[in-house]
Design a protein around this motif. Structure first.
Motif, short mmCIF file in Angstrom:
data_model
loop_
_atom_site.label_atom_id
_atom_site.label_comp_id
_atom_site.label_asym_id
_atom_site.label_seq_id
_atom_site.Cartn_x
_atom_site.Cartn_y
_atom_site.Cartn_z
N VAL A 59 -23.44 79.04 -1.82
CA VAL A 59 -24.84 79.62 -1.33
C VAL A 59 -25.94 78.62 -1.88
O VAL A 59 -27.15 78.87 -1.31
N ASP A 60 -25.72 77.52 -2.69
CA ASP A 60 -26.78 76.67 -2.87
C ASP A 60 -26.78 75.47 -2.17
O ASP A 60 -27.58 75.11 -1.44
N TRP A 61 -25.84 74.72 -2.57
CA TRP A 61 -25.74 73.23 -2.17
C TRP A 61 -25.33 73.12 -0.67
O TRP A 61 -25.91 72.34 -0.12
N PHE A 62 -24.36 74.11 -0.36
CA PHE A 62 -23.84 73.88 1.01
C PHE A 62 -24.70 74.96 2.06
O PHE A 62 -24.79 74.14 3.20
N GLU A 63 -25.25 75.64 1.60
CA GLU A 63 -26.34 76.35 2.75
C GLU A 63 -27.61 75.65 3.06
O GLU A 63 -28.34 75.85 3.87
N ASP A 64 -27.99 74.90 1.70
CA ASP A 64 -29.26 74.02 2.08
C ASP A 64 -28.65 72.74 2.90
O ASP A 64 -28.23 71.91 2.31
N HIS A 65 -29.39 72.48 3.93
CA HIS A 65 -29.06 71.37 4.85
C HIS A 65 -29.77 70.21 4.35
O HIS A 65 -29.30 69.13 4.78
N THR A 66 -30.74 70.26 3.30
CA THR A 66 -31.08 69.05 2.72
C THR A 66 -29.99 68.53 1.65
O THR A 66 -30.16 67.30 1.15
N SER B 292 -26.40 69.60 1.63
CA SER B 292 -24.78 70.04 2.07
C SER B 292 -24.18 68.80 2.15
O SER B 292 -23.26 68.57 1.81
N ALA B 293 -24.76 67.78 2.91
CA ALA B 293 -24.02 66.55 3.25
C ALA B 293 -23.67 66.03 2.02
O ALA B 293 -22.45 65.36 1.83
N ARG B 294 -24.41 65.70 1.34
CA ARG B 294 -24.33 64.89 -0.18
C ARG B 294 -23.27 65.79 -0.91
O ARG B 294 -22.32 65.14 -1.40
N ALA B 295 -23.66 67.07 -1.17
CA ALA B 295 -22.71 67.81 -1.96
C ALA B 295 -21.34 67.88 -1.53
O ALA B 295 -20.28 67.79 -2.29
N PHE B 296 -20.99 68.11 -0.02
CA PHE B 296 -19.63 68.00 0.50
C PHE B 296 -19.12 66.75 0.20
O PHE B 296 -17.86 66.83 -0.32
N VAL C 61 -21.54 74.05 5.98
CA VAL C 61 -21.90 72.57 5.90
C VAL C 61 -21.78 72.43 7.49
O VAL C 61 -21.11 72.63 8.05
N CYS C 62 -22.75 71.39 7.78
CA CYS C 62 -22.87 71.09 9.25
C CYS C 62 -21.44 70.48 9.67
O CYS C 62 -20.84 69.88 9.11
N TRP C 63 -21.04 71.12 11.06
CA TRP C 63 -19.76 70.77 11.61
C TRP C 63 -19.51 69.13 11.72
O TRP C 63 -18.44 68.50 11.26
N THR C 64 -20.65 68.40 12.02
CA THR C 64 -20.57 66.68 12.08
C THR C 64 -20.13 66.45 10.73
O THR C 64 -19.50 65.18 10.76
N VAL C 65 -20.63 66.79 9.50
CA VAL C 65 -20.25 66.35 8.29
C VAL C 65 -18.96 66.53 7.94
O VAL C 65 -18.11 65.87 7.41
N LYS C 66 -18.42 67.93 8.08
CA LYS C 66 -17.28 68.33 7.68
C LYS C 66 -16.11 68.10 8.63
O LYS C 66 -14.73 68.06 8.08
N GLU C 67 -16.29 68.03 9.73
CA GLU C 67 -15.08 67.98 10.72
C GLU C 67 -14.25 66.70 10.30
O GLU C 67 -13.06 66.95 10.32
N PRO C 68 -14.62 65.41 10.16
CA PRO C 68 -13.78 64.41 9.96
C PRO C 68 -12.84 64.47 8.65
O PRO C 68 -11.64 64.75 8.38
N THR C 69 -13.27 65.67 7.43
CA THR C 69 -12.53 65.92 6.52
C THR C 69 -11.71 66.96 6.81
O THR C 69 -10.29 67.02 6.47
N TYR C 70 -12.01 67.99 7.58
CA TYR C 70 -11.16 68.99 7.94
C TYR C 70 -9.90 68.41 8.78
O TYR C 70 -8.81 68.83 8.65
N ARG C 71 -10.18 67.34 9.69
CA ARG C 71 -9.13 66.66 10.43
C ARG C 71 -8.03 66.07 9.50
O ARG C 71 -6.84 66.00 9.53
N THR C 72 -8.56 65.36 8.47
CA THR C 72 -7.85 64.60 7.59
C THR C 72 -7.03 65.56 6.66
O THR C 72 -5.93 65.33 6.47
N ALA C 73 -7.72 66.80 6.29
CA ALA C 73 -6.93 67.69 5.56
C ALA C 73 -5.90 68.49 6.33
O ALA C 73 -4.61 68.69 5.76
N ALA C 74 -6.11 68.35 7.68
CA ALA C 74 -4.93 68.88 8.58
C ALA C 74 -3.66 68.30 8.71
O ALA C 74 -2.75 68.77 9.26
N GLN C 75 -3.80 67.07 8.22
CA GLN C 75 -2.44 66.10 8.10
C GLN C 75 -1.46 66.52 6.91
O GLN C 75 -0.25 66.45 7.20
#
Length: 250
Positions: free
Chosen positions: A117-124, A126-130, A163-177
């Motif tokens: 609710v704090d780091w990820f919902e704030d798009h200023t 979220s990228a760094r926190a994720f 988290v913005c999709w463009t930020v998290k998608e690469p991590t999601y895809r790697t995790a899916a391995q």
């Protein structure tokens, strides 16, 4: 390390006249009044950052207080300090503190709620926190497959909906391995659709969903596939879409 930090926090509270008793906490100012952990957090956590300590030691003390009290408000004071006049806080201590607690074999709801609710919902932020709590080392998580790292990955993925999709998608895809992370990736995708600030790209999310090896009776799997196939990005942008999916899949 967490035990040392917790001990330091307990001693610091004692110096403030606050001590633990059987059913809660008491203050030297009014020893007849029983305090909850949340009341202690609300009244004392911010004072950590007024202590005559360097910023790194202030953060360590604050995390010790979080371990001791297990209250979300402590994480709020950490973030207030990071954004305040004396911030930002030392990144290695701040994010190292989050990572270690995400890896801990115990309840850490205050930590994951803080991320969500704090780091990820704030798009200023979220990228760094994720990146700090998972994205930067997802390759190591998948390569080493240690339970400690997997525990952190699961917890972050499951609360990463905003988290913005463009930020998290690469991590999601790697995790899916890694099949061990498939349920957590699924829950991340589901949150990306349902969270009020959730973010995903329907086609890419559907492609990722189709790669996951999940039981066919996984709750909400069919409904999520249905809304993504229809091109819906978020529950709140298409409020009837999930209801339609439930009817179609029942």
């Amino acid at each position: 390390m967490e035990m040392d930090a917790m001990g330091a926090a307990r001693r610091w509270l004692a110096d403030q006249g606050v001590r633990r008793v059987r059913d809660g906490w008491v203050s030297a100012e009014d020893p007849e009044v029983l305090l909850t952990s949340n009341e202690v957090a609300l009244s004392r956590a911010g004072d950590v950052f007024a202590e005559d300590l360097d910023a790194a030691d202030q953060v360590r003390l604050a995390f010790g207080l979080l371990d001791l009290l297990d209250e979300y408000w402590v994480t709020c004071e950490i973030r207030f300090a990071n954004e305040g006049a004396q911030g930002p806080l030392p990144a290695d201590v701040l994010w190292g503190g989050y990572r270690r607690r995400l890896e801990a074999d115990r309840n850490i709801e205050a930590v994951t709620y803080s991320l969500w609710v704090d780091w990820f919902e704030d798009h200023t932020t979220s990228a760094r926190a994720f990146a700090e709590v998972l994205g930067n080392d997802i390759d190591r998580v998948v390569a080493q497959r240690s339970e400690i790292l997997l525990r952190r990955a699961r917890r972050v993925l499951e609360c990463s909906g905003p988290v913005c999709w463009t930020v998290k998608e690469p991590t999601y895809r790697t995790a899916a391995q890694l099949p061990a992370l498939h349920p957590a990736v699924f829950r991340g995708l589901r949150a990306s659709f349902h969270d009020i600030y959730g973010d995903l790209e329907p086609a890419a999310a559907l492609s990722l969903l189709d790669r996951l090896d999940l039981p066919t009776d996984t709750q909400h799997l069919a409904e999520l596939r249905h809304v993504l196939t229809a091109g819906h990005r978020n529950h709140y942008r298409s409020p009837r879409a999930w209801e339609d999916a439930v009817r179609s899949c029942s």
